[in-house]
Design an enzyme around this catalytic site. Structure first.
Site, PDB file in Angstrom:
ATOM      1  N   PRO A  42      80.681  57.941  36.258  1.00 47.98           N
ATOM      2  CA  PRO A  42      80.722  59.002  37.274  1.00 47.98           C
ATOM      3  C   PRO A  42      80.513  60.408  36.713  1.00 47.98           C
ATOM      4  CG  PRO A  42      82.946  58.393  36.681  1.00 47.98           C
ATOM      5  CD  PRO A  42      82.035  57.500  35.872  1.00 47.98           C
ATOM      6  N   GLU A  43      79.842  60.531  35.568  1.00 41.90           N
ATOM      7  CA  GLU A  43      79.746  61.841  34.908  1.00 41.90           C
ATOM      8  C   GLU A  43      79.250  62.959  35.805  1.00 41.90           C
ATOM      9  OE1 GLU A  43      80.181  59.593  31.078  1.00 41.90           O
ATOM     10  OE2 GLU A  43      79.560  59.185  33.130  1.00 41.90           O
ATOM     11  N   VAL A  44      78.199  62.695  36.599  1.00 44.08           N
ATOM     12  CA  VAL A  44      77.658  63.805  37.387  1.00 44.08           C
ATOM     13  C   VAL A  44      78.663  64.295  38.430  1.00 44.08           C
ATOM     14  CG1 VAL A  44      75.243  63.229  36.969  1.00 44.08           C
ATOM     15  CG2 VAL A  44      76.403  62.240  38.947  1.00 44.08           C
TER      16      VAL A  44
ATOM     17  N   VAL B  74      81.872  64.336  37.799  1.00 44.56           N
ATOM     18  CA  VAL B  74      82.774  65.139  36.966  1.00 44.56           C
ATOM     19  C   VAL B  74      82.206  66.546  36.814  1.00 44.56           C
ATOM     20  CG1 VAL B  74      83.840  65.341  34.672  1.00 44.56           C
ATOM     21  CG2 VAL B  74      83.582  63.094  35.738  1.00 44.56           C
ATOM     22  N   GLY B  75      80.860  66.638  36.830  1.00 45.17           N
ATOM     23  CA  GLY B  75      80.195  67.934  36.714  1.00 45.17           C
ATOM     24  C   GLY B  75      79.477  68.147  35.403  1.00 45.17           C
TER      25      GLY B  75
END
Length: 254
Positions: free
Chosen positions: A131-133, A135-136
């Site tokens: 889910p990195e994107v 997270v930002g």
């Protein structure tokens, strides 16, 4: 931090590495450094195959974002290269590597599992994904290459841009997990798979074949090294502007 157990599986020496680093094996500077050092040493170790697993309820919940927030830019500048080296050392291991995903494998934990030649995951409610994107923060190039090598370009794009986590059965359908195993059987099954892979092919042939399969991925990592600086700047910016903090609150309630 990293516990090792040596097994003899039908005459094949198998090294089992267990991450035991806090309640969820969060990937901080020290764990990443230890992983890279251990995998490089295993390249010339008597063990013919390696199993990587976690402890308690997690394989690894990914990057220790709280540490990144607390220690700021100087820490991130050291941490990101260490994270990339941990992934690369696991990905380059010239021996069969089996990930025994005993619990949650989120973000960096998912990428670390994907570095393995075979990924087994315990049945149950644990989740795996990147889910990195959400997270930002952007992915380092090595993470994208590892995921693409594991599941192919189309599925890797779905995993990265969808930014979802998945239950074991769904992860298996996506190709992120090769086999879903009853939790009580995971350790034994992982050791057996590792030993079978080592026994099936001469060690030098396996090493050469793996190097050939991974060569293009690693050449791209080196070719696009100019991405490292902007990736680090975005990590620092999103940590500073509150995006990562808001994400943490959304998933932890704190």
């Amino acid at each position: 931090m990293l516990e090792r157990e040596d097994l003899d599986v039908d005459g094949v020496p198998v090294a089992v590495l267990r991450m035991a680093h806090g309640p969820v094996n969060a990937m901080d500077l020290e764990l990443c450094q230890a992983l890279a050092e251990r995998f490089r040493a295993l390249a010339t170790d008597p063990a013919r195959a390696v199993v990587l697993t976690g402890s308690d309820r997690a394989f690894s919940a990914g990057v220790d974002l709280k540490r990144c927030l607390a220690d700021g830019e100087p820490y991130v500048a050291r941490f990101l290269p260490a994270l990339c080296e941990a992934f690369r050392a696991a990905f380059e291991l010239p021996k069969p590597l089996v990930a025994a995903v005993n619990g949650h494998a989120i973000a960096g934990g998912c990428v670390l599992a994907a570095c393995a030649d075979t990924v087994l995951m315990a049945e149950g409610s644990a989740r795996i994904g990147v889910p990195e994107v959400r997270v930002g923060v952007p992915f380092p190039r090595i993470a994208l290459e590892v995921l693409t090598a594991a599941v192919g370009e189309r599925v890797a794009r779905e995993l990265v841009t969808g930014a979802q986590t998945h239950l074991p059965e769904r992860a298996a359908r996506l190709g992120l997990v090769h086999e879903v195993v009853p939790a009580a059987e995971l350790s034994v099954r992982a050791a057996a798979v590792a030993a079978e892979a080592a026994a099936a092919v001469p060690a030098d042939t396996f090493a050469m074949t793996k190097r050939q399969l991974h060569r293009a991925c690693l050449e791209r990592v080196d070719r696009y090294a100019d991405e490292d600086a902007p990736v680090a700047r975005l990590w620092t910016a999103q940590l500073a502007d509150g995006w990562v903090q808001r994400y943490l609150r959304s998933v932890t309630g704190r």
